[in-house]
Design an enzyme around this catalytic site. Sequence first.
Site, PDB file in Angstrom:
ATOM      1  N   MET A  77       3.162  -6.908   1.249  1.00  0.00           N
ATOM      2  CA  MET A  77       4.593  -6.579   1.176  1.00  0.00           C
ATOM      3  C   MET A  77       5.263  -7.511   0.164  1.00  0.00           C
ATOM      4  O   MET A  77       5.122  -8.733   0.248  1.00  0.00           O
ATOM      5  CB  MET A  77       5.272  -6.775   2.541  1.00  0.00           C
ATOM      6  CG  MET A  77       4.880  -5.782   3.617  1.00  0.00           C
ATOM      7  SD  MET A  77       5.227  -4.060   3.234  1.00  0.00           S
ATOM      8  CE  MET A  77       6.984  -4.072   2.922  1.00  0.00           C
TER       9      MET A  77
ATOM     10  N   ASP B 161       3.823  -3.041  -1.814  1.00  0.00           N
ATOM     11  CA  ASP B 161       4.931  -2.220  -1.301  1.00  0.00           C
ATOM     12  C   ASP B 161       6.224  -3.033  -1.306  1.00  0.00           C
ATOM     13  O   ASP B 161       6.303  -4.091  -0.673  1.00  0.00           O
ATOM     14  CB  ASP B 161       4.577  -1.794   0.136  1.00  0.00           C
ATOM     15  CG  ASP B 161       5.591  -0.867   0.769  1.00  0.00           C
ATOM     16  OD1 ASP B 161       6.533  -0.425   0.085  1.00  0.00           O
ATOM     17  OD2 ASP B 161       5.429  -0.571   1.980  1.00  0.00           O
TER      18      ASP B 161
ATOM     19  N   SER C 192       6.971   6.718  -1.469  1.00  0.00           N
ATOM     20  CA  SER C 192       7.466   6.526  -0.099  1.00  0.00           C
ATOM     21  C   SER C 192       8.611   7.487   0.173  1.00  0.00           C
ATOM     22  O   SER C 192       9.662   7.418  -0.476  1.00  0.00           O
ATOM     23  CB  SER C 192       7.955   5.088   0.085  1.00  0.00           C
ATOM     24  OG  SER C 192       8.710   5.011   1.277  1.00  0.00           O
TER      25      SER C 192
ATOM     26  N   GLY D 196       9.363   3.846  -3.538  1.00  0.00           N
ATOM     27  CA  GLY D 196      10.321   4.725  -2.872  1.00  0.00           C
ATOM     28  C   GLY D 196      11.493   5.032  -3.760  1.00  0.00           C
ATOM     29  O   GLY D 196      11.572   6.080  -4.406  1.00  0.00           O
ATOM     30  N   SER D 197      12.437   4.079  -3.840  1.00  0.00           N
ATOM     31  CA  SER D 197      13.676   4.352  -4.574  1.00  0.00           C
ATOM     32  C   SER D 197      13.449   4.575  -6.069  1.00  0.00           C
ATOM     33  O   SER D 197      14.157   5.361  -6.685  1.00  0.00           O
ATOM     34  CB  SER D 197      14.682   3.225  -4.336  1.00  0.00           C
ATOM     35  OG  SER D 197      14.103   1.978  -4.612  1.00  0.00           O
TER      36      SER D 197
ATOM     37  N   GLY E 280      10.070  -2.871  -3.882  1.00  0.00           N
ATOM     38  CA  GLY E 280      10.661  -3.253  -5.167  1.00  0.00           C
ATOM     39  C   GLY E 280       9.818  -2.875  -6.368  1.00  0.00           C
ATOM     40  O   GLY E 280       9.925  -3.496  -7.432  1.00  0.00           O
TER      41      GLY E 280
ATOM     42  N   MET F 247       5.259  -0.089  10.905  1.00  0.00           N
ATOM     43  CA  MET F 247       5.998  -1.352  11.060  1.00  0.00           C
ATOM     44  C   MET F 247       6.526  -1.360  12.489  1.00  0.00           C
ATOM     45  O   MET F 247       7.728  -1.212  12.742  1.00  0.00           O
ATOM     46  CB  MET F 247       7.131  -1.416  10.017  1.00  0.00           C
ATOM     47  CG  MET F 247       6.610  -1.730   8.624  1.00  0.00           C
ATOM     48  SD  MET F 247       7.753  -1.259   7.323  1.00  0.00           S
ATOM     49  CE  MET F 247       7.349   0.465   7.173  1.00  0.00           C
TER      50      MET F 247
ATOM     51  N   HIS G  46       2.313   3.750   7.185  1.00  0.00           N
ATOM     52  CA  HIS G  46       2.589   2.310   7.273  1.00  0.00           C
ATOM     53  C   HIS G  46       3.358   2.046   8.569  1.00  0.00           C
ATOM     54  O   HIS G  46       4.556   2.321   8.649  1.00  0.00           O
ATOM     55  CB  HIS G  46       3.408   1.915   6.031  1.00  0.00           C
ATOM     56  CG  HIS G  46       3.794   0.473   5.963  1.00  0.00           C
ATOM     57  ND1 HIS G  46       4.694  -0.007   5.043  1.00  0.00           N
ATOM     58  CD2 HIS G  46       3.394  -0.613   6.686  1.00  0.00           C
ATOM     59  CE1 HIS G  46       4.841  -1.310   5.206  1.00  0.00           C
ATOM     60  NE2 HIS G  46       4.068  -1.701   6.203  1.00  0.00           N
TER      61      HIS G  46
ATOM     62  N   GLY H 209      11.518  -3.137   6.235  1.00  0.00           N
ATOM     63  CA  GLY H 209      12.692  -2.640   6.962  1.00  0.00           C
ATOM     64  C   GLY H 209      13.522  -1.643   6.175  1.00  0.00           C
ATOM     65  O   GLY H 209      14.029  -0.691   6.752  1.00  0.00           O
ATOM     66  N   PHE H 210      13.630  -1.853   4.881  1.00  0.00           N
ATOM     67  CA  PHE H 210      14.523  -0.998   4.098  1.00  0.00           C
ATOM     68  C   PHE H 210      13.954  -0.745   2.702  1.00  0.00           C
ATOM     69  O   PHE H 210      13.283  -1.615   2.147  1.00  0.00           O
ATOM     70  CB  PHE H 210      15.913  -1.647   3.963  1.00  0.00           C
ATOM     71  CG  PHE H 210      16.553  -1.887   5.294  1.00  0.00           C
ATOM     72  CD1 PHE H 210      17.298  -0.877   5.903  1.00  0.00           C
ATOM     73  CD2 PHE H 210      16.381  -3.093   5.952  1.00  0.00           C
ATOM     74  CE1 PHE H 210      17.870  -1.086   7.157  1.00  0.00           C
ATOM     75  CE2 PHE H 210      16.948  -3.310   7.212  1.00  0.00           C
ATOM     76  CZ  PHE H 210      17.699  -2.303   7.808  1.00  0.00           C
ATOM     77  N   GLY H 211      14.293   0.427   2.163  1.00  0.00           N
ATOM     78  CA  GLY H 211      13.971   0.709   0.770  1.00  0.00           C
ATOM     79  C   GLY H 211      15.000   0.053  -0.133  1.00  0.00           C
ATOM     80  O   GLY H 211      16.036  -0.436   0.334  1.00  0.00           O
TER      81      GLY H 211
ATOM     82  N   MET I 109       9.045   2.916  11.487  1.00  0.00           N
ATOM     83  CA  MET I 109       9.716   1.682  11.956  1.00  0.00           C
ATOM     84  C   MET I 109      10.253   1.898  13.363  1.00  0.00           C
ATOM     85  O   MET I 109      10.710   2.993  13.701  1.00  0.00           O
ATOM     86  CB  MET I 109      10.872   1.329  11.022  1.00  0.00           C
ATOM     87  CG  MET I 109      10.452   1.188   9.565  1.00  0.00           C
ATOM     88  SD  MET I 109      11.788   0.544   8.551  1.00  0.00           S
ATOM     89  CE  MET I 109      11.125   0.823   6.909  1.00  0.00           C
TER      90      MET I 109
ATOM     91  N   ASP J  60       6.729   5.578   6.099  1.00  0.00           N
ATOM     92  CA  ASP J  60       7.158   4.320   6.719  1.00  0.00           C
ATOM     93  C   ASP J  60       7.642   4.558   8.139  1.00  0.00           C
ATOM     94  O   ASP J  60       8.677   5.184   8.354  1.00  0.00           O
ATOM     95  CB  ASP J  60       8.286   3.704   5.882  1.00  0.00           C
ATOM     96  CG  ASP J  60       7.774   3.113   4.582  1.00  0.00           C
ATOM     97  OD1 ASP J  60       6.866   2.262   4.631  1.00  0.00           O
ATOM     98  OD2 ASP J  60       8.270   3.520   3.512  1.00  0.00           O
TER      99      ASP J  60
ATOM    100  N   HIS K 216       3.351   7.987   1.123  1.00  0.00           N
ATOM    101  CA  HIS K 216       3.543   6.811   1.977  1.00  0.00           C
ATOM    102  C   HIS K 216       4.618   7.114   3.023  1.00  0.00           C
ATOM    103  O   HIS K 216       5.739   7.504   2.690  1.00  0.00           O
ATOM    104  CB  HIS K 216       3.965   5.635   1.094  1.00  0.00           C
ATOM    105  CG  HIS K 216       4.024   4.316   1.785  1.00  0.00           C
ATOM    106  ND1 HIS K 216       2.917   3.519   2.015  1.00  0.00           N
ATOM    107  CD2 HIS K 216       5.075   3.628   2.297  1.00  0.00           C
ATOM    108  CE1 HIS K 216       3.276   2.404   2.625  1.00  0.00           C
ATOM    109  NE2 HIS K 216       4.582   2.439   2.809  1.00  0.00           N
TER     110      HIS K 216
HETATM  111  C1  DX5 Z   1       9.960  -1.138   3.285  1.00  0.00           C
HETATM  112  C2  DX5 Z   1       8.958  -0.025   3.203  1.00  0.00           C
HETATM  113  C3  DX5 Z   1       8.721   0.513   1.841  1.00  0.00           C
HETATM  114  C4  DX5 Z   1       9.931   1.116   1.168  1.00  0.00           C
HETATM  115  C5  DX5 Z   1       9.802   0.768  -0.286  1.00  0.00           C
HETATM  116  O1  DX5 Z   1       9.887  -1.732   4.517  1.00  0.00           O
HETATM  117  O2  DX5 Z   1       7.707  -0.429   3.715  1.00  0.00           O
HETATM  118  O3  DX5 Z   1       7.630   1.424   1.795  1.00  0.00           O
HETATM  119  O4  DX5 Z   1      10.033   2.502   1.268  1.00  0.00           O
HETATM  120  O5  DX5 Z   1      10.969   1.127  -0.932  1.00  0.00           O
HETATM  121  P1  DX5 Z   1      11.284   0.660  -2.413  1.00  0.00           P
HETATM  122  O6  DX5 Z   1      10.173   1.187  -3.276  1.00  0.00           O
HETATM  123  O7  DX5 Z   1      12.595   1.307  -2.671  1.00  0.00           O
HETATM  124  O8  DX5 Z   1      11.335  -0.839  -2.396  1.00  0.00           O
HETATM  125 ZN    ZN Z   2       5.962   0.920   3.392  1.00  0.00          ZN
END
Ligand code: DX5
Ligand code: ZN
Length: 221
Positions: A141, A176, A9, A198-199, A178, A69, A67, A146-148, A38, A36, A34
């Site tokens: 999910m 997706d 991501s 992502g992170s 954590g 959102m 994705h 909303g956030f990584g 939003m 995201d 990926h």
């Molecule tokens: C959150 C996103 C994810 C996010 C995942 O709303 O849909 O795709 O980037 O980030 P990590 O892998 O850091 O949880």
């Molecule tokens: Zn995502």
Amino acid sequence: MEKVIISPSILSADFMNLESEIQEVRKAGAEWLHIDVMDGHFVPNITIGVPVVKSIRQKSDMFLDTHLMIENPIGYIEPFANAGSDLITFHLEVCKNKSEVLDTISEIRKFGKKVGISIKPNTEAKEIFPYLNDIDLCLVMTVEPGFGGQEFMHDCAMKIPEIKKNSNSNLIIQVDGGINNLTAKICTALGADSLVAGSYIYHSNNYSLMIENLLNNRREL
Ligand code: DX5
Ligand code: ZN
């Protein structure tokens, strides 16, 4: 078992160096990316839009996993499809009724794109059962969208086998939120086919090693 599809991501990438950030994960073996999207309404954050997808498409051959959102996804299918998305995933929760879900699926198909539907942590797996034969991917999910960088919600992962039991073998079950080396193992053991991360990848200094870890080929250090 087929190889798990890793979808890095870019939400956690360095946007000032997006081109090299994408090339790095591609070189590390990732085939999907990926993205995201939003809108600040469906989720309390605003991120990436159509022009960014278009720029990525011009420079990258990766499979663009988009994705959404956002509210009113049906109104945004055409621009994302034209920008070069390969897969468009929308949220079940934004649709008022079954016909809205089916219309959104048809709109994505109209542009020849793969269709995904995502469910948030509080949406039960059974809500998505009526659509499993009409879609290519179901995104579970494991954090509130909303956030990584949020912590994996273990209960949500239990939806994976429920969905697997009620779908045909072609459905891709994606997870997706954590995802790291440990939670990836849990999800793949439960039947996940694709992992978004992502992170875990982008906040490391060795993207290849992180991707290998997710694929369970952990190198001895
Ligand atoms: C959150 C996103 C994810 C996010 C995942 O709303 O849909 O795709 O980037 O980030 P990590 O892998 O850091 O949880
Ligand atoms: Zn995502």
